[in-house]
Design an enzyme around this catalytic site. Structure first.
Site, PDB file in Angstrom:
ATOM      1  CD  GLU A  37      -1.787  -2.403   1.342  1.00 58.11           C
ATOM      2  OE1 GLU A  37      -2.616  -3.294   1.082  1.00 58.11           O
ATOM      3  OE2 GLU A  37      -0.656  -2.644   1.845  1.00 58.11           O
ATOM      4  CG  HIS A  55     -10.861  -7.981   6.183  1.00 59.99           C
ATOM      5  ND1 HIS A  55      -9.814  -8.409   6.950  1.00 59.99           N
ATOM      6  CD2 HIS A  55     -10.584  -8.380   4.911  1.00 59.99           C
ATOM      7  CE1 HIS A  55      -8.943  -9.058   6.188  1.00 59.99           C
ATOM      8  NE2 HIS A  55      -9.388  -9.049   4.951  1.00 59.99           N
TER       9      HIS A  55
END
Length: 326
Positions: free
Chosen positions: A62, A131
């Site tokens: 990322e 998540h």
């Protein structure tokens, strides 16, 4: 005919497609967004139709994804980065908060960084740790970033296009629990601008306010309250930085009471800032303190406990009852 009914995820896809058609400098980057179409299929078929040079599958890194997007923006492109899940954004946190958010100011406005970072966030999908988080407060707290969160397919379609056209970096928070919910999209009428709040249900007794997936919970609570004789006005914030306070404050001045609801934990959160500002601006109209409903101040629990952690209509209505007792 410009009015269509489609799921939130398809509306996002249509908005991205239109932005790419309108401007060849728009690029998409992220993990598995190419042939797979992303884990939520938001970028489905875009790789097929625009090619691998504009819909780019990236390594699982990322920080590198966002760093590359910053470089591309400096070179004249408009990159749109997908962070696969909310909890995965933190490896890129340094790039976002110390580089992306500050480079324009560092260059005294002579450098634009039109980068959009899409973050699917929030719970209600029964997923595991990392998540189902709601990290919006980190970014709303950071000067130099715009932060928005649509709650409907119509807003998803238009707001992603407006975010891409912005010359400032935009954190685009997508409530993942809304991806499969359908709604009308008017391709000819954009509605309110990117950073405008909106009253989505009129009422007279109390104001309910929130953003993203919480808006549907507030509407559900308002419908239940109506059956019990309480009229709730619902305000969708839409933009978390900057915040368009005028519709919210006007609503509270009319109703005299307010409940704010969010999925994120309550401590030092967006809700605290909203409550403080509304109290400052509508103090003499308030008949009760601004009530806040939030996730609890603990790490997001295992999926089987998410129902106990996340605010629902019952918890909102409990706050409504407390406000009405004053």
């Amino acid at each position: 005919m410009t009015l269509e009914t489609m799921p939130f995820a398809k509306a996002m896809n249509a908005g991205l497609r239109r932005a790419m058609e309108d401007d060849s400098h728009v690029l998409l980057m992220g993990e598995d967004i190419g042939p797979l179409g992303g884990v939520f299929r938001v970028t489905e078929h875009l790789h097929r139709d625009f090619g691998g040079d504009r819909v780019i599958d990236t390594p699982l890194a990322e920080s590198g994804i966002v760093g590359t997007a910053i470089g591309l923006a400096m070179a004249g492109f408009r990159p749109v980065v997908e962070i696969q899940f909310d909890g995965f954004v933190f490896p890129a946190f340094d790039q976002i908060t110390t580089q992306l958010a500050k480079l324009t100011n560092r260059h005294e406005g002579s450098l634009s960084l039109p980068v959009v970072i899409r973050i699917p966030y929030g719970g209600h999908i029964g997923a595991i740790e990392h998540h189902q988080e709601s990290p919006e407060a980190y970014f709303a707290h950071t000067p130099g970033l715009r932060v928005v969160s649509p709650s409907t397919p119509h807003d998803a379609y238009w707001m992603i296009q407006e975010a891409i056209r912005s010359n400032d970096p935009v954190i685009f928070m997508e409530p993942k629990s809304r991806y499969w919910q359908k709604g009308e999209v008017d391709r000819a009428d954009a509605g309110p601008p990117l950073h405008a709040s909106r009253v989505v249900r009129k009422g007279s007794d109390i104001t309910l306010a929130g953003h993203g997936a919480m808006v549907s919970v507030l509407l559900q609570a308002a419908a239940i309250a109506e059956g019990e004789g309480t009229s709730c006005e619902v305000v969708d914030l839409r933009s978390l930085s900057p915040v368009d306070y005028d519709p919210l404050v006007e609503s509270v001045r009319s109703t005299g009471r307010m409940v704010w609801a969010q999925e994120a934990p309550g401590h030092t959160s967006l809700g605290g800032e909203i409550a403080a500002t509304v109290t400052e601006r509508a103090f003499f109209s308030l008949e009760a303190p601004v009530m806040r409903v939030s996730g609890f101040d603990v790490p997001f629990p295992p999926a089987k406990l998410e129902g106990a952690f996340l605010p629902d209509a019952d918890r909102v209505l409990e706050a409504v009852d407390r406000a009405l007792e004053y």
